[in-house]
Design an enzyme around this catalytic site. Structure first.
Site, PDB file in Angstrom:
ATOM      1  N   LYS A 141      39.325  37.922  57.378  1.00 56.92           N
ATOM      2  CA  LYS A 141      37.986  38.531  57.462  1.00 56.92           C
ATOM      3  C   LYS A 141      36.911  37.443  57.403  1.00 56.92           C
ATOM      4  O   LYS A 141      37.147  36.331  56.909  1.00 56.92           O
ATOM      5  CB  LYS A 141      37.739  39.554  56.344  1.00 56.92           C
ATOM      6  CG  LYS A 141      37.772  39.006  54.897  1.00 56.92           C
ATOM      7  CD  LYS A 141      36.457  38.393  54.427  1.00 56.92           C
ATOM      8  CE  LYS A 141      36.607  37.677  53.097  1.00 56.92           C
ATOM      9  NZ  LYS A 141      35.552  36.710  52.799  1.00 56.92           N
TER      10      LYS A 141
ATOM     11  N   ASP B 122      38.860  41.585  47.677  1.00 58.93           N
ATOM     12  CA  ASP B 122      38.893  41.780  49.134  1.00 58.93           C
ATOM     13  C   ASP B 122      40.119  42.555  49.604  1.00 58.93           C
ATOM     14  O   ASP B 122      40.221  42.901  50.783  1.00 58.93           O
ATOM     15  CB  ASP B 122      38.937  40.415  49.848  1.00 58.93           C
ATOM     16  CG  ASP B 122      37.721  39.569  49.580  1.00 58.93           C
ATOM     17  OD1 ASP B 122      36.644  40.139  49.290  1.00 58.93           O
ATOM     18  OD2 ASP B 122      37.840  38.330  49.667  1.00 58.93           O
TER      19      ASP B 122
HETATM   20  O1  C5P Z   1      38.626  39.191  43.166  1.00 59.54           O
HETATM   21  P1  C5P Z   1      39.133  37.838  43.439  1.00 59.54           P
HETATM   22  O2  C5P Z   1      40.352  37.517  42.602  1.00 59.54           O
HETATM   23  O3  C5P Z   1      39.364  37.532  44.867  1.00 59.54           O
HETATM   24  O4  C5P Z   1      37.993  36.852  42.933  1.00 59.54           O
HETATM   25  C1  C5P Z   1      38.225  35.467  42.750  1.00 59.54           C
HETATM   26  C2  C5P Z   1      37.094  34.882  41.936  1.00 59.54           C
HETATM   27  O5  C5P Z   1      35.868  34.881  42.681  1.00 59.54           O
HETATM   28  C3  C5P Z   1      36.760  35.631  40.656  1.00 59.54           C
HETATM   29  O6  C5P Z   1      37.568  35.208  39.589  1.00 59.54           O
HETATM   30  C4  C5P Z   1      35.296  35.250  40.437  1.00 59.54           C
HETATM   31  O7  C5P Z   1      35.176  33.956  39.880  1.00 59.54           O
HETATM   32  C5  C5P Z   1      34.753  35.167  41.856  1.00 59.54           C
HETATM   33  N1  C5P Z   1      34.130  36.430  42.287  1.00 59.54           N
HETATM   34  C6  C5P Z   1      32.899  36.784  41.748  1.00 59.54           C
HETATM   35  N2  C5P Z   1      32.323  37.960  42.132  1.00 59.54           N
HETATM   36  C7  C5P Z   1      32.918  38.765  43.038  1.00 59.54           C
HETATM   37  C8  C5P Z   1      34.160  38.419  43.611  1.00 59.54           C
HETATM   38  C9  C5P Z   1      34.742  37.235  43.202  1.00 59.54           C
HETATM   39  O8  C5P Z   1      32.325  36.052  40.934  1.00 59.54           O
HETATM   40  N3  C5P Z   1      32.332  39.896  43.397  1.00 59.54           N
END
Ligand code: C5P
Length: 320
Positions: free
Chosen positions: A17, A144
């Site tokens: 994406k 995501d």
């Molecule tokens: O959700 P995911 O594991 O992909 O997110 C990875 C990191 O990206 C999170 O630990 C956080 O530090 C950051 N993040 C964030 N806010 C979001 C999505 C991700 O700060 N909405």
């Protein structure tokens, strides 16, 4: 002639994406940022095959396989195990991932493989679950992952996991600049965004998607979509990876109608009007832009889809 037993197996194709818009709001107490984003799948695909096995394992091959964990840290493996636990499945599986989506590139490659593993295992174990029923597990795996179960073009809110459809007719043509060096860590880029905001004394407002982009997507007019692209993480990604400024500049000078860092980067997406323009831009970037892999892709495309399912056939004859 040889005798072999063909195992039950399911192959799922899943795209990467880009974010056409990524509005980053305040940091929440759980460590995530409140977001308003417009997700858009593009035709760069990983293939995840799950095969019934006695123990869990992961194999990774393909153009971007380097750096993908094959142990318990692999997100697709976590996804498969989480689904098995949730629905009381006692089988294990081998996951074979063919990677083409950039790793740590801002295109959600790891999340895509997790979404693909959920869809593949759901089919392998005949759980009869809808995509919506897979969403809660997907959201636990990563912000995501729910989007990649569905694909297309969609608004994400919350930390990105809450989805709403966007009316988008037609196709967009993209040229992607993919770093051949190391990627960027998503938490590092969010932290840099917070640091830059604090240094500038700006406070993040509650995020909302812009009306301009949503209106432009209704007609898919390239110039309007290009003008409405926005990524609040772009400054932070450029601050950590300064060559991105040169990449953005090179593509714009070569005629792209929109240029944006994808998610937390460092992949850069350029929007052009036609396939022919995409070829021209990719040739120009390869010749005159900073070193990187140049790919062409169209979007939107469907999310994780079963493309092959091998039923248990018992002993099998192969000749040759
Ligand atoms: O959700 P995911 O594991 O992909 O997110 C990875 C990191 O990206 C999170 O630990 C956080 O530090 C950051 N993040 C964030 N806010 C979001 C999505 C991700 O700060 N909405």
């Amino acid at each position: 002639m040889s005798l072999a037993v063909e195992s039950r197996g399911v192959t799922v194709r899943v795209p990467g994406k880009i974010n056409l818009e990524l509005v980053v709001g305040p940091l929440r107490e759980d460590g995530y940022h409140e977001l308003a984003t417009v997700y858009h799948t593009v035709g760069v695909f990983d293939y995840v095959t799950v095969t019934a096995a006695d123990t869990w394992s992961v194999q990774v091959s393909g153009a971007t396989a380097a750096g993908v964990p094959t142990g318990s840290g692999n997100l697709a493996l976590k996804a498969a195990k989480m689904l098995a636990r949730r629905y009381g499945v006692e089988e294990a599986a081998t996951l074979s991932i063919e990677k083409n989506i950039p790793v740590a590139g801002g295109m959600a490659g790891g999340s895509a493989d997790a979404a693909a593993a959920l869809v593949a295992c759901e089919s392998l174990w005949e759980l009869q679950l809808t995509r919506d029923e897979l969403e809660p597990i997907a959201a636990r795996l990563g912000s995501d992952v729910p989007f990649l179960l569905h694909g297309g073009t969609a608004i994400g809110s919350g930390r990105g996991e809450r989805l709403a459809p966007v009316l988008a007719r037609g196709e967009l043509h993209w040229v992607l600049w993919v770093s051949t060096e190391s990627g960027l860590s998503t938490p590092d880029v969010y932290a840099e965004c917070d640091r830059l905001r604090e240094a500038a004394g700006t406070e993040a407002a509650d995020p909302a998607p812009s009306g301009e982009l949503i209106a432009a997507l209704r007609t898919m007019q390239t110039a309007e979509v290009g003008a409405a692209l926005r990524n609040d993480l772009q400054e932070a990604a450029c601050s950590l990876y300064p060559v991105l400024r040169e990449v953005l500049e090179a593509g714009t000078t070569l005629g792209a109608q929109g240029a944006i860092v994808s998610g937390s980067g460092p992949t850069v997406a350029f929007l052009v009007g036609t396939q022919a323009e995409a070829i021209d831009l990719s040739v120009g970037l390869a010749a005159r832009g900073p070193a990187g892999d140049i790919r062409r892709a169209t979007g939107p495309v469907a999310g994780a889809q079963v493309i092959q399912s091998v039923a248990p056939t018992g002993p099998h004859n192969f000749t040759g």
